[in-house]
Scaffold this active site. Structure first.
Site, PDB file in Angstrom:
ATOM      1  N   ARG A  59       0.839  -1.203   0.000  1.00 36.33           N
ATOM      2  CA  ARG A  59       0.000   0.000   0.000  1.00 36.33           C
ATOM      3  C   ARG A  59       0.873   1.252   0.000  1.00 36.33           C
ATOM      4  O   ARG A  59       0.461   2.312  -0.461  1.00 36.33           O
ATOM      5  CB  ARG A  59      -0.956  -0.018   1.211  1.00 36.33           C
ATOM      6  CG  ARG A  59      -1.858   1.198   1.314  1.00 36.33           C
ATOM      7  CD  ARG A  59      -3.147   0.925   2.105  1.00 36.33           C
ATOM      8  NE  ARG A  59      -2.909   0.210   3.337  1.00 36.33           N
ATOM      9  CZ  ARG A  59      -2.457   0.756   4.471  1.00 36.33           C
ATOM     10  NH1 ARG A  59      -2.197   2.054   4.525  1.00 36.33           N
ATOM     11  NH2 ARG A  59      -2.283   0.027   5.542  1.00 36.33           N
ATOM     12  N   TYR A 110     -15.420  14.661 -17.396  1.00 33.68           N
ATOM     13  CA  TYR A 110     -15.804  13.255 -17.264  1.00 33.68           C
ATOM     14  C   TYR A 110     -16.932  13.163 -16.236  1.00 33.68           C
ATOM     15  O   TYR A 110     -16.879  13.813 -15.187  1.00 33.68           O
ATOM     16  CB  TYR A 110     -14.580  12.467 -16.802  1.00 33.68           C
ATOM     17  CG  TYR A 110     -14.852  11.009 -16.573  1.00 33.68           C
ATOM     18  CD1 TYR A 110     -15.092  10.159 -17.651  1.00 33.68           C
ATOM     19  CD2 TYR A 110     -14.876  10.473 -15.293  1.00 33.68           C
ATOM     20  CE1 TYR A 110     -15.344   8.816 -17.443  1.00 33.68           C
ATOM     21  CE2 TYR A 110     -15.124   9.133 -15.080  1.00 33.68           C
ATOM     22  CZ  TYR A 110     -15.359   8.311 -16.165  1.00 33.68           C
ATOM     23  OH  TYR A 110     -15.611   6.992 -15.960  1.00 33.68           O
ATOM     24  N   ASP A 133      -6.735  16.868 -16.017  1.00 36.79           N
ATOM     25  CA  ASP A 133      -7.018  15.489 -16.401  1.00 36.79           C
ATOM     26  C   ASP A 133      -6.659  15.375 -17.887  1.00 36.79           C
ATOM     27  O   ASP A 133      -7.334  15.920 -18.746  1.00 36.79           O
ATOM     28  CB  ASP A 133      -8.496  15.178 -16.148  1.00 36.79           C
ATOM     29  CG  ASP A 133      -8.842  13.716 -16.464  1.00 36.79           C
ATOM     30  OD1 ASP A 133      -8.126  13.085 -17.268  1.00 36.79           O
ATOM     31  OD2 ASP A 133      -9.842  13.223 -15.910  1.00 36.79           O
ATOM     32  N   LYS A 147      -7.262   3.814 -19.518  1.00 33.61           N
ATOM     33  CA  LYS A 147      -7.540   4.138 -20.919  1.00 33.61           C
ATOM     34  C   LYS A 147      -6.277   3.946 -21.768  1.00 33.61           C
ATOM     35  O   LYS A 147      -5.769   2.850 -21.824  1.00 33.61           O
ATOM     36  CB  LYS A 147      -8.105   5.563 -21.005  1.00 33.61           C
ATOM     37  CG  LYS A 147      -9.199   5.872 -19.962  1.00 33.61           C
ATOM     38  CD  LYS A 147     -10.492   5.115 -20.190  1.00 33.61           C
ATOM     39  CE  LYS A 147     -11.489   5.203 -19.043  1.00 33.61           C
ATOM     40  NZ  LYS A 147     -11.811   6.544 -18.571  1.00 33.61           N
TER      41      LYS A 147
HETATM   42  C1  LIG Z   1     -12.330   7.122 -17.448  1.00 35.11           C
HETATM   43  C2  LIG Z   1     -11.985   8.500 -17.056  1.00 35.11           C
HETATM   44  C3  LIG Z   1     -11.833   8.852 -15.707  1.00 35.11           C
HETATM   45  C4  LIG Z   1     -12.075   7.873 -14.578  1.00 35.11           C
HETATM   46  O1  LIG Z   1     -11.163   6.822 -14.638  1.00 35.11           O
HETATM   47  P1  LIG Z   1     -11.484   5.344 -14.055  1.00 35.11           P
HETATM   48  O2  LIG Z   1     -10.205   4.615 -14.288  1.00 35.11           O
HETATM   49  O3  LIG Z   1     -12.665   4.819 -14.818  1.00 35.11           O
HETATM   50  O4  LIG Z   1     -11.807   5.527 -12.617  1.00 35.11           O
HETATM   51  C5  LIG Z   1     -11.470  10.158 -15.411  1.00 35.11           C
HETATM   52  N1  LIG Z   1     -11.275  11.065 -16.387  1.00 35.11           N
HETATM   53  C6  LIG Z   1     -11.418  10.769 -17.695  1.00 35.11           C
HETATM   54  C7  LIG Z   1     -11.205  11.829 -18.727  1.00 35.11           C
HETATM   55  C8  LIG Z   1     -11.792   9.469 -18.071  1.00 35.11           C
HETATM   56  O5  LIG Z   1     -11.933   9.175 -19.377  1.00 35.11           O
END
Ligand SMILES: *Cc1c(COP(=O)(O)O)cnc(C)c1O
Length: 402
Positions: free
Chosen positions: A68, A121, A191, A216
């Site tokens: 962790r 998102y 992000d 992603k």
């Molecule tokens: C998918 C996504 C998230 C969240 O990510 P997870 O891995 O599903 O928790 C946050 N920001 C963007 C732009 C995303 O495409």
């Protein structure tokens, strides 16, 4: 770069290689002969002496203490992302939302203020709209495409965090990173999931933290769920302290898959961007399509900004079918290579008709307010041959009708 046991050694100077090369080379321990990253699934490590135990228990992100806190597989992935983002350090999380929640709750306290962009998102937006008010954190939403909008909404002394996403859900709107990075009286976070670390580098523009859903494009194979944040050593140390208590640490298995993915990110991103541009051009020429949004198209309202701040335009595009909701349904049901699914950045091309899936509960007016039309389809371009995708999309458009 996270701390290693060799505290006395000077870090080797950064090699002047291209980011694609750095993605292949990153995060390998000196002297490690395995070309694949090494998976340490262990949750804990034995230490040789009381002194060693004390040293590990009091150091930041020790890589052989308790997973962790840190783990060689996770730390190697983090070091690679830090390198690609031009950051001093990075911390991985169990998901992108684990990273988002750590930034907000790790930095803000009750009474603090956050400025965030309206185009976000859905999970991040819900977190800011539902969790933050319960914690006594006020959030002001602004239009991220309006120059100066973030800075104007900052309340000196109260605003702790400015949150942006670029390119942003759902319409691939862009935020000017220089504009955001010039905000000096609050921490700024981007992000950058849609761009990936090879598509843009927000920290180079003065932004404080960059965040990814590594689920992603970074992991890139639809087989891992994790997130990552990169920034200065001070900020990442602070977030690491919160994260060890929050407990949304990445699994070594997912970090392993993500590190595996990073090594091919350059080739995948290049291919997906090329496919996205060709598909966007094909869609623009079709009568069934009312509008196409792709930062690499000259018709994108912020195309010049895209060229200025992005190295690669990415594999995501959005388009609107002229005949609305039924056309959207018919399109996604008629394509067969492009599968219907949420998520993005993997080898499979995915299509998602927002009005009948992710945003099904919204009225037509609410859909319009969030920039989604009844016929809006989001596309994540995969790695199939583009001619097969053009044929597949052609079948979808024939079914959608003019
Ligand atoms: C998918 C996504 C998230 C969240 O990510 P997870 O891995 O599903 O928790 C946050 N920001 C963007 C732009 C995303 O495409």
């Amino acid at each position: 770069m996270t701390d290693t046991p060799d505290q006395g050694q000077e870090p080797t100077p950064e090699e002047a290689v291209h980011p694609e090369t750095a993605a292949v080379l990153g995060g390998r321990a000196d002297g490690e002969l395995s070309l694949a990253p090494v998976l340490y699934p262990t949750s804990t490590f034995a230490f040789d002496s009381v002194d060693e135990g004390r040293r590990l228990a009091t150091s930041m992100a020790p890589d052989r203490f308790y997973s962790r806190y840190g783990n060689p597989t996770i730390n190697a992935f983090e070091a690679t992302i830090a390198d690609l983002e031009g950051a001093e350090a990075a911390r991985a999380f169990a998901s992108g939302m684990g990273a988002v929640s750590a930034v907000v709750l790790g930095i803000c306290s009750s009474g603090d203020h956050v400025v965030a962009q309206r185009q976000l998102y859905a999970g991040t937006q819900l977190f800011l709209q539902t969790v933050c008010p319960r914690m006594g954190i006020d959030v002001t939403f602004v239009d991220g495409t309006t120059p100066g909008a973030f800075a104007e909404a900052v309340v000196p002394g109260r605003t702790m965090l400015v949150i942006a996403e670029t390119p942003a859900n759902p319409r691939l709107d862009l935020v000017d990173l220089d504009d955001l990075g010039s905000i000096a009286n609050a921490l700024t976070v981007v992000d950058s999931t849609f761009a990936t670390p090879l598509g843009q580098r927000p920290l180079d523009h003065g932004v404080d933290l960059v965040l990814h859903s590594a689920t992603k494009g970074i992991a890139g194979h639809n087989d891992a769920t994790l997130g990552v944040i990169a920034g200065s050593q001070d900020l990442i140390s602070w977030l690491w302290g919160f994260a060890t208590l929050q407990g949304a640490n990445a699994s070594p298995y997912d970090a392993y898959n993500a590190h595996r993915g990073v090594r091919t990110l350059g080739a995948r991103l290049r291919q997906q961007s090329e496919t996205a541009l060709l598909l966007a051009g094909f869609l623009e020429g079709r009568p069934e399509v009312a509008d196409v949004r792709y930062p690499g198209l000259a018709s994108h309202p912020q195309h010049e900004l895209a060229v200025r701040q992005m190295r690669s335009m990415g594999g995501l595009l959005t388009f609107d079918l002229a005949r609305g909701i039924d056309a959207g349904r018919r399109f996604v049901e008629a394509t067969s290579i492009a599968r219907q699914a949420t998520s993005l950045g993997g080898p499979e091309t995915l299509v998602c008709h927002s009005a009948t899936t992710t945003h099904v509960s919204l009225t037509p007016d609410e859909l319009e307010a969030s920039g989604i039309g009844e016929g809006t389809v989001r596309v994540s371009c995969g790695l199939e041959h583009v001619d097969d995708l053009v044929a597949d999309f052609g079948r979808g458009l024939d079914a959608a009708g003019v």
